[in-house]
Design a protein around this motif. Sequence first.
Motif, PDB file in Angstrom:
ATOM      1  N   GLN A   5     -46.619   0.739  45.353  1.00 10.77           N
ATOM      2  CA  GLN A   5     -46.121   1.006  46.695  1.00 10.77           C
ATOM      3  C   GLN A   5     -45.202  -0.120  47.170  1.00 10.77           C
ATOM      4  O   GLN A   5     -44.138   0.121  47.754  1.00 10.77           O
ATOM      5  CB  GLN A   5     -47.298   1.169  47.660  1.00 10.77           C
ATOM      6  CG  GLN A   5     -46.942   1.707  49.030  1.00 10.77           C
ATOM      7  CD  GLN A   5     -46.918   3.228  49.072  1.00 10.77           C
ATOM      8  OE1 GLN A   5     -46.535   3.863  48.095  1.00 10.77           O
ATOM      9  NE2 GLN A   5     -47.332   3.797  50.187  1.00 10.77           N
ATOM     10  N   ALA A   6     -45.616  -1.363  46.913  1.00 11.32           N
ATOM     11  CA  ALA A   6     -44.816  -2.515  47.315  1.00 11.32           C
ATOM     12  C   ALA A   6     -43.466  -2.539  46.605  1.00 11.32           C
ATOM     13  O   ALA A   6     -42.427  -2.797  47.220  1.00 11.32           O
ATOM     14  CB  ALA A   6     -45.584  -3.805  47.015  1.00 11.32           C
ATOM     15  N   THR A   7     -43.466  -2.270  45.305  1.00  7.63           N
ATOM     16  CA  THR A   7     -42.221  -2.271  44.534  1.00  7.63           C
ATOM     17  C   THR A   7     -41.273  -1.181  45.010  1.00  7.63           C
ATOM     18  O   THR A   7     -40.066  -1.411  45.182  1.00  7.63           O
ATOM     19  CB  THR A   7     -42.522  -2.096  43.041  1.00  7.63           C
ATOM     20  OG1 THR A   7     -43.366  -3.166  42.598  1.00  7.63           O
ATOM     21  CG2 THR A   7     -41.246  -2.098  42.218  1.00  7.63           C
ATOM     22  N   ASP A   8     -41.817   0.018  45.230  1.00  5.02           N
ATOM     23  CA  ASP A   8     -40.983   1.120  45.701  1.00  5.02           C
ATOM     24  C   ASP A   8     -40.338   0.780  47.046  1.00  5.02           C
ATOM     25  O   ASP A   8     -39.150   1.043  47.257  1.00  5.02           O
ATOM     26  CB  ASP A   8     -41.822   2.399  45.844  1.00  5.02           C
ATOM     27  CG  ASP A   8     -42.162   3.032  44.503  1.00  5.02           C
ATOM     28  OD1 ASP A   8     -41.595   2.610  43.475  1.00  5.02           O
ATOM     29  OD2 ASP A   8     -43.005   3.950  44.484  1.00  5.02           O
ATOM     30  N   PHE A   9     -41.108   0.190  47.953  1.00  2.00           N
ATOM     31  CA  PHE A   9     -40.637  -0.054  49.310  1.00  2.00           C
ATOM     32  C   PHE A   9     -39.712  -1.259  49.401  1.00  2.00           C
ATOM     33  O   PHE A   9     -38.623  -1.181  49.986  1.00  2.00           O
ATOM     34  CB  PHE A   9     -41.835  -0.249  50.239  1.00  2.00           C
ATOM     35  CG  PHE A   9     -41.476  -0.400  51.696  1.00  2.00           C
ATOM     36  CD1 PHE A   9     -41.198   0.713  52.463  1.00  2.00           C
ATOM     37  CD2 PHE A   9     -41.417  -1.646  52.291  1.00  2.00           C
ATOM     38  CE1 PHE A   9     -40.865   0.584  53.801  1.00  2.00           C
ATOM     39  CE2 PHE A   9     -41.081  -1.791  53.632  1.00  2.00           C
ATOM     40  CZ  PHE A   9     -40.806  -0.668  54.393  1.00  2.00           C
ATOM     41  N   TRP A  10     -40.119  -2.396  48.818  1.00  2.00           N
ATOM     42  CA  TRP A  10     -39.405  -3.660  49.027  1.00  2.00           C
ATOM     43  C   TRP A  10     -38.308  -3.913  48.010  1.00  2.00           C
ATOM     44  O   TRP A  10     -37.327  -4.607  48.317  1.00  2.00           O
ATOM     45  CB  TRP A  10     -40.382  -4.825  49.004  1.00  2.00           C
ATOM     46  CG  TRP A  10     -41.329  -4.836  50.157  1.00  2.00           C
ATOM     47  CD1 TRP A  10     -42.653  -4.479  50.135  1.00  2.00           C
ATOM     48  CD2 TRP A  10     -41.041  -5.209  51.504  1.00  2.00           C
ATOM     49  NE1 TRP A  10     -43.197  -4.601  51.392  1.00  2.00           N
ATOM     50  CE2 TRP A  10     -42.236  -5.051  52.251  1.00  2.00           C
ATOM     51  CE3 TRP A  10     -39.897  -5.669  52.156  1.00  2.00           C
ATOM     52  CZ2 TRP A  10     -42.306  -5.339  53.618  1.00  2.00           C
ATOM     53  CZ3 TRP A  10     -39.957  -5.957  53.514  1.00  2.00           C
ATOM     54  CH2 TRP A  10     -41.149  -5.790  54.227  1.00  2.00           C
ATOM     55  N   VAL A  11     -38.442  -3.402  46.790  1.00  2.00           N
ATOM     56  CA  VAL A  11     -37.474  -3.703  45.732  1.00  2.00           C
ATOM     57  C   VAL A  11     -36.557  -2.516  45.437  1.00  2.00           C
ATOM     58  O   VAL A  11     -35.345  -2.669  45.318  1.00  2.00           O
ATOM     59  CB  VAL A  11     -38.205  -4.145  44.446  1.00  2.00           C
ATOM     60  CG1 VAL A  11     -37.209  -4.418  43.325  1.00  2.00           C
ATOM     61  CG2 VAL A  11     -39.048  -5.393  44.718  1.00  2.00           C
ATOM     62  N   LYS A  12     -37.136  -1.323  45.355  1.00  5.16           N
ATOM     63  CA  LYS A  12     -36.351  -0.140  45.027  1.00  5.16           C
ATOM     64  C   LYS A  12     -35.726   0.517  46.246  1.00  5.16           C
ATOM     65  O   LYS A  12     -34.871   1.399  46.104  1.00  5.16           O
ATOM     66  CB  LYS A  12     -37.220   0.864  44.269  1.00  5.16           C
ATOM     67  CG  LYS A  12     -37.719   0.353  42.927  1.00  5.16           C
ATOM     68  CD  LYS A  12     -38.539   1.398  42.199  1.00  5.16           C
ATOM     69  CE  LYS A  12     -39.007   0.885  40.846  1.00  5.16           C
ATOM     70  NZ  LYS A  12     -39.822   1.906  40.122  1.00  5.16           N
ATOM     71  N   GLY A  13     -36.175   0.129  47.445  1.00  6.96           N
ATOM     72  CA  GLY A  13     -35.591   0.681  48.658  1.00  6.96           C
ATOM     73  C   GLY A  13     -35.991   2.108  48.953  1.00  6.96           C
ATOM     74  O   GLY A  13     -35.290   2.815  49.694  1.00  6.96           O
ATOM     75  N   ALA A  14     -37.108   2.555  48.403  1.00  6.33           N
ATOM     76  CA  ALA A  14     -37.550   3.931  48.620  1.00  6.33           C
ATOM     77  C   ALA A  14     -38.062   4.125  50.045  1.00  6.33           C
ATOM     78  O   ALA A  14     -38.637   3.208  50.642  1.00  6.33           O
ATOM     79  CB  ALA A  14     -38.648   4.296  47.626  1.00  6.33           C
ATOM     80  N   SER A  15     -37.843   5.307  50.584  1.00  6.99           N
ATOM     81  CA  SER A  15     -38.439   5.679  51.861  1.00  6.99           C
ATOM     82  C   SER A  15     -39.807   6.296  51.596  1.00  6.99           C
ATOM     83  O   SER A  15     -39.933   7.211  50.772  1.00  6.99           O
ATOM     84  CB  SER A  15     -37.549   6.672  52.609  1.00  6.99           C
ATOM     85  OG  SER A  15     -36.349   6.056  53.030  1.00  6.99           O
ATOM     86  N   LEU A  16     -40.814   5.794  52.268  1.00 10.16           N
ATOM     87  CA  LEU A  16     -42.176   6.278  52.076  1.00 10.16           C
ATOM     88  C   LEU A  16     -42.525   7.291  53.157  1.00 10.16           C
ATOM     89  O   LEU A  16     -42.093   7.170  54.297  1.00 10.16           O
ATOM     90  CB  LEU A  16     -43.163   5.112  52.134  1.00 10.16           C
ATOM     91  CG  LEU A  16     -42.903   3.923  51.200  1.00 10.16           C
ATOM     92  CD1 LEU A  16     -43.965   2.850  51.413  1.00 10.16           C
ATOM     93  CD2 LEU A  16     -42.864   4.367  49.749  1.00 10.16           C
ATOM     94  N   ARG A  17     -43.336   8.271  52.777  1.00 11.61           N
ATOM     95  CA  ARG A  17     -43.878   9.232  53.736  1.00 11.61           C
ATOM     96  C   ARG A  17     -45.384   9.338  53.517  1.00 11.61           C
ATOM     97  O   ARG A  17     -45.875  10.338  52.984  1.00 11.61           O
ATOM     98  CB  ARG A  17     -43.214  10.607  53.592  1.00 11.61           C
ATOM     99  CG  ARG A  17     -41.741  10.633  53.991  1.00 11.61           C
ATOM    100  CD  ARG A  17     -41.209  12.060  54.069  1.00 11.61           C
ATOM    101  NE  ARG A  17     -41.852  12.783  55.153  1.00 11.61           N
ATOM    102  CZ  ARG A  17     -41.348  12.859  56.386  1.00 11.61           C
ATOM    103  NH1 ARG A  17     -40.203  12.232  56.672  1.00 11.61           N
ATOM    104  NH2 ARG A  17     -41.966  13.549  57.313  1.00 11.61           N
ATOM    105  N   PRO A  18     -46.124   8.309  53.919  1.00  7.63           N
ATOM    106  CA  PRO A  18     -47.574   8.329  53.692  1.00  7.63           C
ATOM    107  C   PRO A  18     -48.248   9.423  54.515  1.00  7.63           C
ATOM    108  O   PRO A  18     -47.863   9.704  55.648  1.00  7.63           O
ATOM    109  CB  PRO A  18     -48.013   6.939  54.153  1.00  7.63           C
ATOM    110  CG  PRO A  18     -46.986   6.544  55.166  1.00  7.63           C
ATOM    111  CD  PRO A  18     -45.686   7.111  54.654  1.00  7.63           C
ATOM    112  N   ASN A  19     -49.263  10.032  53.932  1.00  5.54           N
ATOM    113  CA  ASN A  19     -50.022  11.066  54.623  1.00  5.54           C
ATOM    114  C   ASN A  19     -51.100  10.404  55.476  1.00  5.54           C
ATOM    115  O   ASN A  19     -52.169  10.033  54.986  1.00  5.54           O
ATOM    116  CB  ASN A  19     -50.654  12.013  53.606  1.00  5.54           C
ATOM    117  CG  ASN A  19     -51.384  13.167  54.280  1.00  5.54           C
ATOM    118  OD1 ASN A  19     -51.545  13.192  55.506  1.00  5.54           O
ATOM    119  ND2 ASN A  19     -51.834  14.134  53.497  1.00  5.54           N
ATOM    120  N   LEU A  20     -50.791  10.263  56.772  1.00  5.11           N
ATOM    121  CA  LEU A  20     -51.704   9.614  57.699  1.00  5.11           C
ATOM    122  C   LEU A  20     -52.280  10.610  58.704  1.00  5.11           C
ATOM    123  O   LEU A  20     -52.741  10.229  59.784  1.00  5.11           O
ATOM    124  CB  LEU A  20     -50.980   8.482  58.443  1.00  5.11           C
ATOM    125  CG  LEU A  20     -50.307   7.432  57.557  1.00  5.11           C
ATOM    126  CD1 LEU A  20     -49.556   6.420  58.399  1.00  5.11           C
ATOM    127  CD2 LEU A  20     -51.332   6.746  56.659  1.00  5.11           C
TER     128      LEU A  20
END
Length: 275
Positions: free
Chosen positions: A126-141
């Motif tokens: 999750q950290a790599t996707d968000f901080w390094v790869k620049g992915a937009s996350l859509r967590p199911n909250l």
Amino acid sequence: MWLRVLVQRLSVPEPPKGNLLSPASSSRRGVPFFYDKSEAEFKADVYERYDELVTRQTALHLADELHQAYPFQPLQNYIRDHLSVGDHLKVADVGCSVGRLIGDIANANTSWDCYGIDLSYQMLRQATDFWVKGASLRPNLIRYGWGTPELAGYELTNLSFALAKGELLPFPDASLDVVINTFLIDRLPTPFAAFAEWARVLKPGGRLITASPLNFLQPEGWRTAHPPVKILSHLQQQGWSIENWTDPLPLEEPMDVRGNSVRWACVAFVADKPS
């Protein structure tokens, strides 16, 4: 002549980043493994539960808009106020979770070489996707009343993540300027073993910044490191110079949209390795 010297100084390239980590034994989706985590360990590790733990950490650390602020801002302020100062520093956050603290440090200090270390692959992914790869996350909250917010990521080139044990780090001796760890020492089977490892990887005069609620999972942790004066005594006996000791550093972790929360009374301290 002076102009040529100035141009030469301006054209000196920055030191390479991410080169402290040696080649890993294996990797998954861009996350290098420096510890051979068995399938049994994966199954037993609650921090590998994506829907339960990773989404909760994402809501806490990466979704400020849900709370109108970063809930752990006092912790972030404490670290910021005690960070070392300089260019091209090498910093590691051990037990980094989804990377909020080390991500903010890397984003604010682009000349620094920053590393996030954790034992949970799912947190690191999750950290790599968000901080390094620049992915937009859509967590199911939805289960917490927050829906499925969209969280825009970053593309930081001075930040690397890796899977390793906090007591066995993949860094050379005396290679880091700062080691940070939060909510970690009470999760380690032998809390004091980590301090020796962190001393190994820190440069002479390097800085250790720690914050923990000391909510030990095992009886041995309570016997070894509680009350906190036992930690202070251990550090002093090992030659650390205590620059700050704050007890308590109160933090509040929101649990849902209704406002239920968990309150943590952390011990926070800053210790410098002898020069």
